[in-house]
Each structure stands twice: as C-alpha cells, then as structure tokens.
Design a protein around this motif. Structure first.
Motif: not given
Length: 121
Positions: A4-10, A23-25, A83-99
């Motif tokens: 899983x590859x994340x992009x677009x932060x900043x 993007x899942x591969x 409408x981003x707020x300072x409290x949205x500051x974080x590292x964002x992760x993508x996760x997946x599962x089959x269920x």
C-alpha cells in the motif's frame, strides 16, 4: 507482495485542503475494505474513513465527517479533506483488509508507510 503506497501529504495552512491517495498492489483480489487512519504525535492511531467495496458503503469519523470525501477506483483510494485545522496534523495511513470494514486497527493486516499532513495556523 502486497503493498500500500500513500501519497499527497504536505504542509498546508489552516482552511486549506489536502488530497491523499493510496494505491494497492500485489493483491490477488482487491481488498474488500480500504481505509484511512491517522496518528498525531503523542496520540493513538484513529480511523478517519473507510470504503467497503462490497456495497459501496463509506463511513467517516466524526472529526472529519463534514469535511472529507472518500472515493475508490478499484485499487486506488482517495481522501480529500477541506477546511483543514491544526488538529488535523498527523501522519495518515492507508490500511486494507479482506473482510468488512472495521473501526479497530487490529483488524487490518495491511498498512502503508503513511504520509505526513501538517496544518499550520
């Protein structure tokens, strides 16, 4: 190999927007559930949004519910937050599962490395 590859932060000013992609591969079949999570310094990881491909159900956590839009095109999951707020500051992760989608991060076997979003006031 599943990946899983994340992009677009900043870095963004408060009131701005961000568009994150995952993007899942390597999956034999596309995972049923793809989701976004985030973790701020000193805080526990929290779920942000989930997409269940079986029924197209989308769910948002309350902190972003009226500011986020989640979409999925097969193996690409996109999250836009406005409408981003300072409290949205974080590292964002993508996760997946089959269920079905879960609000528990322990239920997700596949995770990306994350992408940092920093919102300045």
């Amino acid at each position: 190999q599943v990946h899983l590859a994340e992009s677009g932060g900043g870095s963004v000013q408060a009131g701005g927007s961000v568009r994150l992609s995952c993007t899942a591969s390597g999956f034999t079949l596309s995972p049923r559930c793809m989701s976004w999570w985030r973790q701020a310094p000193g805080k526990e990881r929290e779920w942000v949004a989930t997409f269940d491909s079986d029924d197209g159900d989308i769910d948002y956590a309350s902190p972003v519910r009226r500011r986020a839009t989640l979409s999925r095109d097969k193996d690409i999951l996109t999250l836009q937050v406005v409408s981003l707020r300072p409290e949205d500051t974080a590292r964002y992760y993508c996760a997946a599962r089959d269920g079905f989608c879960s609000w528990s991060d322990a239920q997700y076997p596949w995770w990306g490395q994350g992408t940092q979003v920093t919102v300045s006031s």
